[in-house]
Design an enzyme around this catalytic site. Structure first.
Site, short mmCIF file in Angstrom:
data_model
loop_
_atom_site.label_atom_id
_atom_site.label_comp_id
_atom_site.label_asym_id
_atom_site.label_seq_id
_atom_site.Cartn_x
_atom_site.Cartn_y
_atom_site.Cartn_z
N ARG A 129 13.96 3.21 8.99
CA ARG A 129 14.24 1.99 8.19
C ARG A 129 13.60 0.74 8.76
NH1 ARG A 129 19.64 4.21 8.07
NH2 ARG A 129 19.80 5.53 6.23
N LYS A 151 1.56 -6.94 2.86
CA LYS A 151 1.53 -5.93 1.80
C LYS A 151 1.12 -4.61 2.42
CE LYS A 151 0.61 -8.43 -2.48
NZ LYS A 151 -0.37 -8.64 -3.57
N GLU A 193 -13.97 -10.37 -0.35
CA GLU A 193 -12.65 -11.03 -0.21
C GLU A 193 -12.81 -12.44 0.37
OE1 GLU A 193 -10.13 -9.70 -1.66
OE2 GLU A 193 -9.97 -7.54 -1.30
N LYS A 235 -5.10 -17.83 3.06
CA LYS A 235 -4.10 -16.78 2.77
C LYS A 235 -2.73 -17.18 3.34
CE LYS A 235 -3.10 -12.03 2.14
NZ LYS A 235 -3.53 -10.66 2.01
N GLU A 245 5.15 -12.39 -3.93
CA GLU A 245 4.39 -12.46 -5.19
C GLU A 245 5.28 -12.64 -6.41
OE1 GLU A 245 0.72 -10.19 -5.18
OE2 GLU A 245 0.99 -9.84 -7.31
N ARG A 249 1.23 -16.06 -5.32
CA ARG A 249 0.44 -15.09 -4.55
C ARG A 249 -0.47 -14.23 -5.41
NH1 ARG A 249 2.23 -11.36 0.65
NH2 ARG A 249 0.23 -10.28 0.79
N ASN A 253 -5.18 -11.91 -6.19
CA ASN A 253 -5.67 -10.71 -6.86
C ASN A 253 -6.78 -11.03 -7.85
OD1 ASN A 253 -4.13 -8.61 -5.71
ND2 ASN A 253 -2.34 -9.43 -6.78
N HIS A 256 -9.11 -8.34 -9.01
CA HIS A 256 -8.56 -7.05 -8.59
C HIS A 256 -8.09 -6.17 -9.75
CE1 HIS A 256 -8.84 -8.92 -4.71
NE2 HIS A 256 -8.25 -7.93 -4.07
N HIS A 260 -9.40 -2.68 -9.36
CA HIS A 260 -8.55 -1.49 -9.18
C HIS A 260 -8.87 -0.43 -10.23
CE1 HIS A 260 -5.25 -3.70 -6.64
NE2 HIS A 260 -6.37 -3.52 -5.99
N HIS A 273 -13.46 -0.70 -1.88
CA HIS A 273 -12.54 -1.68 -2.47
C HIS A 273 -13.24 -3.04 -2.66
CE1 HIS A 273 -8.85 -3.88 -3.28
NE2 HIS A 273 -9.15 -4.72 -2.32
P1 NAD Z 1 -11.42 0.97 5.31
O1 NAD Z 1 -10.14 0.79 5.99
O2 NAD Z 1 -11.64 2.24 4.58
O3 NAD Z 1 -12.59 0.73 6.37
C1 NAD Z 1 -13.91 0.84 5.93
C2 NAD Z 1 -14.72 1.85 6.76
O4 NAD Z 1 -15.11 1.22 7.97
C3 NAD Z 1 -13.96 3.09 7.16
O5 NAD Z 1 -14.84 4.18 7.14
C4 NAD Z 1 -13.53 2.76 8.58
O6 NAD Z 1 -13.25 3.90 9.35
C5 NAD Z 1 -14.72 2.03 9.08
N1 NAD Z 1 -14.50 1.09 10.18
C6 NAD Z 1 -13.42 0.32 10.40
N2 NAD Z 1 -13.67 -0.52 11.40
C7 NAD Z 1 -14.90 -0.25 11.85
C8 NAD Z 1 -15.73 -0.81 12.85
N3 NAD Z 1 -15.34 -1.86 13.55
N4 NAD Z 1 -16.94 -0.28 13.06
C9 NAD Z 1 -17.38 0.76 12.29
N5 NAD Z 1 -16.66 1.30 11.29
C10 NAD Z 1 -15.44 0.80 11.06
O7 NAD Z 1 -11.66 -0.20 4.23
P2 NAD Z 1 -11.38 -1.76 4.26
O8 NAD Z 1 -12.42 -2.35 3.42
O9 NAD Z 1 -11.17 -2.26 5.62
O10 NAD Z 1 -9.97 -1.88 3.52
C11 NAD Z 1 -9.83 -1.47 2.19
C12 NAD Z 1 -8.37 -1.16 1.94
O11 NAD Z 1 -7.60 -2.35 2.14
C13 NAD Z 1 -8.08 -0.70 0.53
O12 NAD Z 1 -7.25 0.42 0.57
C14 NAD Z 1 -7.37 -1.88 -0.09
O13 NAD Z 1 -6.47 -1.50 -1.09
C15 NAD Z 1 -6.68 -2.48 1.08
N6 NAD Z 1 -6.34 -3.89 0.92
C16 NAD Z 1 -5.09 -4.28 1.20
C17 NAD Z 1 -4.74 -5.62 1.13
C18 NAD Z 1 -3.37 -6.05 1.53
O14 NAD Z 1 -3.02 -7.23 1.29
N7 NAD Z 1 -2.58 -5.21 2.15
C19 NAD Z 1 -5.69 -6.56 0.76
C20 NAD Z 1 -7.00 -6.14 0.50
C21 NAD Z 1 -7.31 -4.79 0.57
N1 GLY Z 2 -4.68 -9.12 -1.16
C1 GLY Z 2 -3.71 -9.67 -2.03
C2 GLY Z 2 -2.48 -10.13 -1.37
O1 GLY Z 2 -2.34 -10.02 -0.19
O2 GLY Z 2 -1.59 -10.61 -2.02
#
Ligand code: NAD
Ligand code: GLY
Length: 373
Positions: A129, A151, A193, A235, A245, A249, A253, A256, A260, A273
């Site tokens: 939890r 998030k 982003e 942010k 949100e 907030r 998006n 997005h 998405h 993404h």
């Molecule tokens: P990812 O986590 O898939 O990383 C991208 C690639 O880079 C992967 O292959 C990873 O292993 C590699 N990598 C990571 N760090 C590295 C480094 N320093 N050197 C070499 N390779 C490296 O993708 P991302 O773009 O970081 O994140 C996308 C995800 O984030 C999506 O799932 C999206 O939905 C999510 N997201 C969440 C929020 C939120 O507010 N929580 C906001 C935006 C996106």
């Molecule tokens: N990436 C959108 C949010 O954090 O709300």
């Protein structure tokens, strides 16, 4: 492991959320620096969650830093990729936690990009939890967006990030040196982003991004440091006003809803993404124009910047028979939809954004216009 830069000074951005407030540390060489971890829980167990790509690069460094603070530092290395952001992979984290008899004081460390951060955060929110967790983002996208704001989620085949929780980390540690090893395509994805924050909140920042886009693509350390800091500041302002949100907030998006749909429609991982968001922002700008909120010059400006960042700006065809129908059905699963009505973030005027429902016919027209180069 790359040698540390002669780097710009470290910065600190505060996320103001009452007793859940925390700091984002931004700078070169932070991963191995003991001061980065001062004030975080110590003793007991730390578990680092990472993936097969990031582990060979940075796991040893983080493990070494945490071993000076914790009695036990465990590691779980997950398969890499958006297609693994699912129940099955999440279960591997719980298997590791329970298999090592981790108690509720165990601190989870998310070492990787947004996929690792979102999954580790969700595991932290639900294990016993709720256990504390720290974000150590290693992609540009994760440093400017996903690691900040609490998030957490996994994907469902029918919709992106549909299962998750709001759960804040104790700290975010952005080591800019980790960006050195990021593949160019991933750097561009992160720039999507960064660009997002301009049209929704700060046109002066958009001007700065335009003037510095080549330096950002070339990984100039000072340019990247500023981009990460300003993105986190914006942010922080938004999340500080609307953590869950209920309104404001949602502007984060921008692009997005279209993005998405691209990710789910093309199959998770086919488009990154950030690539989907880049194209989605151009589509959302066109939608804003169709609603009379921005002019054609604004759309052209955003499209040119997205292209210069190395991102796609032409919408993919998701169904050869009924393209608009497929797009619309995917977008109805969006978390912003209400009673089956899709709601979009539109720019109004440049530098701020609002949410609004849009008639299907208008959206279909924008999809058609966006599908040609
Ligand atoms: P990812 O986590 O898939 O990383 C991208 C690639 O880079 C992967 O292959 C990873 O292993 C590699 N990598 C990571 N760090 C590295 C480094 N320093 N050197 C070499 N390779 C490296 O993708 P991302 O773009 O970081 O994140 C996308 C995800 O984030 C999506 O799932 C999206 O939905 C999510 N997201 C969440 C929020 C939120 O507010 N929580 C906001 C935006 C996106
Ligand atoms: N990436 C959108 C949010 O954090 O709300």
């Amino acid at each position: 492991m790359p040698a540390p830069h002669a780097s710009p000074p470290a910065a600190q951005v505060r996320i103001d959320l009452g007793d859940r407030s925390y700091d984002i540390l931004i700078g070169a060489g932070l991963l191995a620096r003991p001061q980065s971890y001062e004030g975080l829980p110590q003793g007991g167990t730390a578990m680092i969650v990472t993936n097969t790509t990031v582990a060979p690069l940075y796991l040893q460094s983080l493990t070494g830093a945490l071993q000076t603070r914790h009695a036990r530092v465990l590691q779980v290395v997950l398969p890499d990729g958006e297609s693994h952001k699912d129940w099955q992979t999440l279960q591997l984290i719980f298997d590791a936690l329970l298999g090592s008899a981790c108690d509720r004081k165990t601190v989870l460390y998310a070492l990787g990009g947004g996929v690792i951060g979102d999954m580790t955060g969700f595991a932290a929110a639900s294990y016993m939890r709720g256990v504390p967790f720290v974000q150590v983002p290693t992609t540009l996208l994760a440093q400017v967006d996903s690691s900040v704001g609490g998030k957490t989620a996994i994907n469902h085949p029918l919709g992106k990030n549909m299962i998750g929780a709001f759960y804040q980390p104790l700290r975010v540690i952005c080591d800019l040196d980790t960006l050195d090893t990021l593949p160019p395509r991933e750097l561009s994805a992160g720039l999507a982003e960064v660009i997002k924050y301009g049209p929704i909140a700060d046109m002066a920042f958009l001007d700065w991004i335009e003037a510095n886009i080549d330096a950002l693509v070339a990984r100039d350390p000072a340019a990247l440091a500023h981009a990460v800091q300003r993105s986190c500041e914006i942010k922080a302002l938004v999340v500080g006003q609307d953590e869950r949100e209920s309104g404001l907030r949602a502007i984060l998006n921008f692009g997005h809803t279209f993005g998405h749909a691209i990710e789910a429609g093309m199959g998770y991982g086919a488009w990154l993404h950030g690539e989907a968001v880049g194209c989605g922002m151009v589509m959302a700008a066109r939608l804003s124009q169709a609603l009379g909120r921005v002019d054609a010059a604004f759309v052209a400006r955003l499209q040119a910047l997205v292209q210069r960042a190395g991102l796609p700006s032409v919408a993919p065809v998701l169904d050869a028979q009924d393209n608009a129908g497929r797009w619309l059905s995917l977008m109805r699963v969006d978390k912003k939809a209400e009673a089956g009505e899709i709601r979009f973030v539109v720019i109004d005027p440049p530098g701020s954004a609002v949410m609004c429902p849009v008639p299907d016919a208008t959206v279909a027209r924008v999809i058609a216009e966006s599908s040609v180069a």
